[in-house]
Design a protein around this motif. Structure first.
Motif, PDB file in Angstrom:
ATOM      1  N   UNK A  67      11.639  -0.447   6.804  1.00 47.38           N
ATOM      2  CA  UNK A  67      10.840   0.617   7.401  1.00 47.38           C
ATOM      3  C   UNK A  67       9.368   0.474   7.019  1.00 47.38           C
ATOM      4  N   UNK A  68       9.110   0.174   5.727  1.00 42.20           N
ATOM      5  CA  UNK A  68       7.728   0.040   5.264  1.00 42.20           C
ATOM      6  C   UNK A  68       7.053  -1.171   5.917  1.00 42.20           C
ATOM      7  N   UNK A  69       7.761  -2.285   5.976  1.00 43.94           N
ATOM      8  CA  UNK A  69       7.183  -3.508   6.540  1.00 43.94           C
ATOM      9  C   UNK A  69       6.863  -3.336   8.027  1.00 43.94           C
ATOM     10  N   UNK A  70       7.847  -2.879   8.791  1.00 43.64           N
ATOM     11  CA  UNK A  70       7.651  -2.759  10.235  1.00 43.64           C
ATOM     12  C   UNK A  70       6.784  -1.552  10.579  1.00 43.64           C
ATOM     13  N   UNK A  71       6.912  -0.491   9.799  1.00 47.57           N
ATOM     14  CA  UNK A  71       6.089   0.695  10.042  1.00 47.57           C
ATOM     15  C   UNK A  71       4.611   0.402   9.802  1.00 47.57           C
ATOM     16  N   UNK A  72       4.308  -0.284   8.710  1.00 50.59           N
ATOM     17  CA  UNK A  72       2.913  -0.644   8.436  1.00 50.59           C
ATOM     18  C   UNK A  72       2.410  -1.605   9.512  1.00 50.59           C
ATOM     19  N   UNK A  73       3.261  -2.531   9.938  1.00 50.10           N
ATOM     20  CA  UNK A  73       2.866  -3.461  10.996  1.00 50.10           C
ATOM     21  C   UNK A  73       2.552  -2.725  12.283  1.00 50.10           C
ATOM     22  N   UNK A 123      -8.486 -13.242   2.256  1.00 48.84           N
ATOM     23  CA  UNK A 123      -7.097 -12.760   2.157  1.00 48.84           C
ATOM     24  C   UNK A 123      -6.168 -13.954   1.931  1.00 48.84           C
ATOM     25  N   UNK A 124      -5.344 -13.870   0.897  1.00 47.02           N
ATOM     26  CA  UNK A 124      -4.417 -14.980   0.611  1.00 47.02           C
ATOM     27  C   UNK A 124      -3.196 -14.872   1.500  1.00 47.02           C
ATOM     28  N   UNK A 125      -2.974 -15.884   2.319  1.00 46.44           N
ATOM     29  CA  UNK A 125      -1.827 -15.859   3.221  1.00 46.44           C
ATOM     30  C   UNK A 125      -2.026 -14.829   4.312  1.00 46.44           C
ATOM     31  N   UNK A 126      -0.959 -14.083   4.607  1.00 47.22           N
ATOM     32  CA  UNK A 126      -1.002 -13.114   5.697  1.00 47.22           C
ATOM     33  C   UNK A 126      -1.601 -11.801   5.219  1.00 47.22           C
ATOM     34  N   UNK A 127      -2.355 -11.147   6.074  1.00 46.02           N
ATOM     35  CA  UNK A 127      -2.883  -9.850   5.662  1.00 46.02           C
ATOM     36  C   UNK A 127      -3.969  -9.348   6.581  1.00 46.02           C
ATOM     37  N   UNK A 128      -4.721  -8.392   6.061  1.00 50.54           N
ATOM     38  CA  UNK A 128      -5.712  -7.670   6.844  1.00 50.54           C
ATOM     39  C   UNK A 128      -6.963  -7.428   6.021  1.00 50.54           C
ATOM     40  N   UNK A 129      -8.121  -7.480   6.659  1.00 48.96           N
ATOM     41  CA  UNK A 129      -9.335  -6.945   6.076  1.00 48.96           C
ATOM     42  C   UNK A 129      -9.449  -5.508   6.537  1.00 48.96           C
ATOM     43  N   UNK A 141     -14.167  -1.379   1.245  1.00 45.51           N
ATOM     44  CA  UNK A 141     -13.583  -2.552   1.901  1.00 45.51           C
ATOM     45  C   UNK A 141     -12.537  -3.123   0.967  1.00 45.51           C
ATOM     46  N   UNK A 142     -11.379  -3.413   1.501  1.00 48.11           N
ATOM     47  CA  UNK A 142     -10.395  -4.101   0.674  1.00 48.11           C
ATOM     48  C   UNK A 142      -9.489  -4.960   1.544  1.00 48.11           C
ATOM     49  N   UNK A 143      -8.754  -5.834   0.884  1.00 49.79           N
ATOM     50  CA  UNK A 143      -7.819  -6.696   1.601  1.00 49.79           C
ATOM     51  C   UNK A 143      -6.415  -6.162   1.395  1.00 49.79           C
ATOM     52  N   UNK A 144      -5.628  -6.222   2.436  1.00 48.73           N
ATOM     53  CA  UNK A 144      -4.220  -5.849   2.341  1.00 48.73           C
ATOM     54  C   UNK A 144      -3.392  -7.114   2.506  1.00 48.73           C
ATOM     55  N   UNK A 145      -2.736  -7.527   1.447  1.00 47.00           N
ATOM     56  CA  UNK A 145      -1.806  -8.648   1.530  1.00 47.00           C
ATOM     57  C   UNK A 145      -0.401  -8.064   1.451  1.00 47.00           C
ATOM     58  N   UNK A 147       1.515  -6.264   3.842  1.00 44.07           N
ATOM     59  CA  UNK A 147       1.079  -4.912   4.212  1.00 44.07           C
ATOM     60  C   UNK A 147       2.088  -3.817   3.878  1.00 44.07           C
ATOM     61  N   UNK A 148       3.326  -4.177   3.582  1.00 45.21           N
ATOM     62  CA  UNK A 148       4.307  -3.147   3.243  1.00 45.21           C
ATOM     63  C   UNK A 148       4.174  -2.667   1.803  1.00 45.21           C
ATOM     64  N   UNK A 149       3.407  -3.414   0.994  1.00 49.71           N
ATOM     65  CA  UNK A 149       3.376  -3.081  -0.431  1.00 49.71           C
ATOM     66  C   UNK A 149       2.085  -2.444  -0.878  1.00 49.71           C
ATOM     67  N   UNK A 150       0.994  -2.817  -0.234  1.00 47.07           N
ATOM     68  CA  UNK A 150      -0.304  -2.406  -0.749  1.00 47.07           C
ATOM     69  C   UNK A 150      -0.793  -1.169  -0.026  1.00 47.07           C
ATOM     70  N   UNK A 151      -0.923  -0.108  -0.733  1.00 47.30           N
ATOM     71  CA  UNK A 151      -1.576   1.054  -0.149  1.00 47.30           C
ATOM     72  C   UNK A 151      -2.340   1.806  -1.212  1.00 47.30           C
ATOM     73  N   UNK A 152      -3.477   2.336  -0.865  1.00 46.11           N
ATOM     74  CA  UNK A 152      -4.275   3.096  -1.811  1.00 46.11           C
ATOM     75  C   UNK A 152      -4.226   4.549  -1.375  1.00 46.11           C
ATOM     76  N   UNK A 153      -3.582   5.402  -2.152  1.00 46.49           N
ATOM     77  CA  UNK A 153      -3.468   6.809  -1.738  1.00 46.49           C
ATOM     78  C   UNK A 153      -4.838   7.434  -1.537  1.00 46.49           C
TER      79      UNK A 153
END
Ligand code: MN3
Length: 199
Positions: A67-73, A123-129, A141-145, A147-153
């Motif tokens: 859910x986290x992986x596909x939802x974030x995607x 960004x190392x490998x797959x991810x987002x600026x 500005x931060x990088x999300x590698x 995407x299902x794991x990295x979130x800043x509340x």
């Protein structure tokens, strides 16, 4: 959640981002990759509902991760499409609340741009600026590698640049910096400002 998520239509034609983003790549990215996230999210939600109905939570960690992986995607791609519009060489945000926040947070538009590009290319490998707003209205500005794991509340994303290989390889091969340079030309700054002003 019982409603199924659906793949949103693009807010422009498939060839609208040419030459910076090819029609072929946009079709593949939206119709196949984004659709895959939507399907994966719906499957995870269905399995979690089944777990609630049967009381069998033995696979809960697996379906939560799905859910986290596909939802974030799904969420990031929906934002990414709206963040772009037909491009132009000298594409910049207009004066206004967002522009003031860029100056306040980064010193100048040029400094913002240099940091955003550097962070995204690195960004190392797959991810987002990502450009995001904190609750005080400052920008970060931060990088999300992964995407299902990295979130800043507390941070609301305003602008995201996709640097998974599926986002650029067909047109740019290994030239990620060239893709990021051309993404800058495609940014719909009015959309970013609309998101900045949202409370
Ligand atoms: Mn993508």
């Amino acid at each position: 959640m019982s409603e199924e998520f659906i793949l949103p239509d693009l807010p422009y034609a498939y060839n609208a981002l040419e030459p910076y983003y090819s029609e072929q790549m946009l079709r593949l990215h939206h119709d196949k990759h984004h659709a895959g996230y939507v399907n994966g999210l719906n499957m995870a939600l269905k399995k979690l509902k089944e777990a609630r109905d049967t009381g069998d939570y033995s696979l809960i960690k697996h379906w939560e991760r799905e859910m986290a992986f596909h939802g974030a995607g799904h969420w990031f791609h929906s934002l990414f499409w709206e963040n772009m519009h037909p491009g132009k060489e000298d594409n910049k945000p207009g004066r206004g609340e967002l522009f003031d926040a860029i100056l306040r947070s980064f010193g100048s538009y040029e400094k913002f741009l240099a940091q955003f590009k550097a962070a995204t290319i690195a960004v190392e490998g797959s991810g987002w600026g990502v450009l995001a707003k904190d609750p005080e209205g400052n920008l970060h500005i931060f990088a999300v590698e992964n995407h299902q794991k990295v979130w800043v509340p507390g941070l609301a994303p305003l602008l995201v640049c996709d640097v998974w290989e599926h986002a650029y390889y067909l047109q740019y091969q290994n030239r990620r910096p060239e893709w990021v340079d051309n993404f800058i030309k495609l940014i719909n700054w009015k959309d970013v400002e609309k998101r900045y002003k949202k409370k």
